[in-house]
Motif scaffolding. Structure first.
Motif, PDB file in Angstrom:
ATOM      1  N   GLU A   1       0.827  -1.094   0.072  1.00  0.00           N
ATOM      2  CA  GLU A   1       0.120   0.041   0.135  1.00  0.00           C
ATOM      3  C   GLU A   1       0.853   1.341   0.086  1.00  0.00           C
ATOM      4  N   ASN A   2       2.130   1.284   0.806  1.00  0.00           N
ATOM      5  CA  ASN A   2       2.850   2.289   1.175  1.00  0.00           C
ATOM      6  C   ASN A   2       3.576   2.449  -0.374  1.00  0.00           C
ATOM      7  N   ALA A   3       4.017   1.396  -0.980  1.00  0.00           N
ATOM      8  CA  ALA A   3       4.663   1.513  -2.269  1.00  0.00           C
ATOM      9  C   ALA A   3       4.009   2.148  -2.989  1.00  0.00           C
ATOM     10  N   ALA A   4       2.631   2.059  -3.311  1.00  0.00           N
ATOM     11  CA  ALA A   4       1.955   2.694  -4.417  1.00  0.00           C
ATOM     12  C   ALA A   4       1.721   4.175  -3.959  1.00  0.00           C
ATOM     13  N   ILE A   5       1.611   4.406  -3.200  1.00  0.00           N
ATOM     14  CA  ILE A   5       1.374   5.984  -2.477  1.00  0.00           C
ATOM     15  C   ILE A   5       2.772   6.516  -2.811  1.00  0.00           C
ATOM     16  N   GLU A   6       4.034   5.899  -2.577  1.00  0.00           N
ATOM     17  CA  GLU A   6       5.163   6.525  -2.541  1.00  0.00           C
ATOM     18  C   GLU A   6       5.945   6.638  -4.001  1.00  0.00           C
ATOM     19  N   ILE A   7       5.414   5.594  -4.824  1.00  0.00           N
ATOM     20  CA  ILE A   7       5.968   5.599  -6.385  1.00  0.00           C
ATOM     21  C   ILE A   7       4.991   6.817  -6.924  1.00  0.00           C
ATOM     22  N   ALA A   8       3.564   6.906  -6.641  1.00  0.00           N
ATOM     23  CA  ALA A   8       2.911   7.833  -7.001  1.00  0.00           C
ATOM     24  C   ALA A   8       3.336   9.436  -6.794  1.00  0.00           C
ATOM     25  N   PHE A   9       4.027   9.523  -5.447  1.00  0.00           N
ATOM     26  CA  PHE A   9       4.795  10.635  -4.990  1.00  0.00           C
ATOM     27  C   PHE A   9       5.690  11.252  -5.963  1.00  0.00           C
ATOM     28  N   PHE A  10       6.554  10.355  -6.456  1.00  0.00           N
ATOM     29  CA  PHE A  10       7.732  10.690  -7.333  1.00  0.00           C
ATOM     30  C   PHE A  10       7.585  10.594  -8.883  1.00  0.00           C
ATOM     31  N   PHE A  11       6.926   9.610  -9.275  1.00  0.00           N
ATOM     32  CA  PHE A  11       6.537   9.119 -10.701  1.00  0.00           C
ATOM     33  C   PHE A  11       5.318   9.303 -11.316  1.00  0.00           C
ATOM     34  N   LYS A  12       5.158   9.768 -12.700  1.00  0.00           N
ATOM     35  CA  LYS A  12       4.086   9.519 -13.570  1.00  0.00           C
ATOM     36  C   LYS A  12       4.028   8.217 -13.960  1.00  0.00           C
ATOM     37  N   PRO A  13       3.121   7.590 -14.214  1.00  0.00           N
ATOM     38  CA  PRO A  13       2.788   6.164 -14.733  1.00  0.00           C
ATOM     39  C   PRO A  13       3.580   5.992 -16.192  1.00  0.00           C
ATOM     40  N   GLU A  14       3.964   6.904 -16.858  1.00  0.00           N
ATOM     41  CA  GLU A  14       4.525   6.860 -18.272  1.00  0.00           C
ATOM     42  C   GLU A  14       5.823   6.776 -18.035  1.00  0.00           C
ATOM     43  N   GLU A  15       6.529   7.276 -16.653  1.00  0.00           N
ATOM     44  CA  GLU A  15       7.958   7.252 -16.345  1.00  0.00           C
ATOM     45  C   GLU A  15       8.288   5.646 -16.105  1.00  0.00           C
ATOM     46  N   ILE A  16       7.490   4.667 -15.727  1.00  0.00           N
ATOM     47  CA  ILE A  16       7.895   3.623 -15.191  1.00  0.00           C
ATOM     48  C   ILE A  16       7.722   2.571 -16.550  1.00  0.00           C
ATOM     49  N   VAL A  17       9.076   1.718 -16.942  1.00  0.00           N
ATOM     50  CA  VAL A  17       8.915   1.083 -18.018  1.00  0.00           C
ATOM     51  C   VAL A  17       9.261  -0.380 -17.583  1.00  0.00           C
ATOM     52  N   GLY A  18       8.217  -1.137 -17.351  1.00  0.00           N
ATOM     53  CA  GLY A  18       8.711  -2.623 -16.666  1.00  0.00           C
ATOM     54  C   GLY A  18       9.096  -3.588 -17.759  1.00  0.00           C
TER      55      GLY A  18
END
Ligand code: UDP
Length: 140
Positions: free
Chosen positions: A123-140
């Motif tokens: 849950e905190n991972a999702a919050i913290e990821i969204a604090f610093f990254f836009k979805p399009e900046e994450i390339v899996g």
């Protein structure tokens, strides 16, 4: 086991000592893939917002000052059971208590300047990821 994501920060004590590569290698060797990464200088407002959960704790002011004392590298990590996998390779908060082979045992200077942050729940991972990254900046 499910492939999940977690959020990591390589803290100013590590970037200052040129340990970004060393830390990233240890994360990768632990089975985590860096799917987003950027080096930033956090503002005081950003650091206070990020650590808002700790604002009543006695170390809050010093922690914020430390986190803005130099650049950090914020990362999204992906892997099987990523939150736990990352917490395991990070080691205990206080490097004096951290197990051999962990990032904090190997790299950290003190309980405050402990080289890495890692989310403590999905849950905190999702919050913290969204604090610093836009979805399009994450390339899996
Ligand atoms: N911290 C500190 N003094 C303390 C405890 C923690 O300066 O007595 C700092 C340290 O940098 C730590 C961060 O506050 O990583 C967040 O604390 P937490 O207890 O959440 O530890 P973590 O999850 O990072 O292991």
């Amino acid at each position: 086991m499910a492939v999940t994501r977690t959020f990591s920060i390589i803290k100013p004590d590590a970037t200052r000592r040129n340990l970004t590569g060393t830390v990233t290698k240890m994360l990768e060797e632990a089975g985590l893939r860096v799917v987003a990464s950027k080096r930033i200088q956090m503002s005081r407002e950003q650091a206070e917002g990020f650590y808002a959960v700790h604002k009543e704790r006695p170390f809050f002011g010093e922690l914020v000052s430390f986190m803005i004392s130099g650049p950090v590298v914020v990362q999204v990590l992906e892997g099987e059971d990523a939150v736990k996998r990352n917490r395991d390779v990070m080691g205990a908060t206080n490097p004096a208590d951290a197990a051999e082979g962990t990032i904090r045992k190997t790299c950290a200077e003190s309980i405050e300047a402990n080289s890495v942050h890692g989310s403590d729940s999905d849950e905190n991972a999702a919050i913290e990821i969204a604090f610093f990254f836009k979805p399009e900046e994450i390339v899996g």
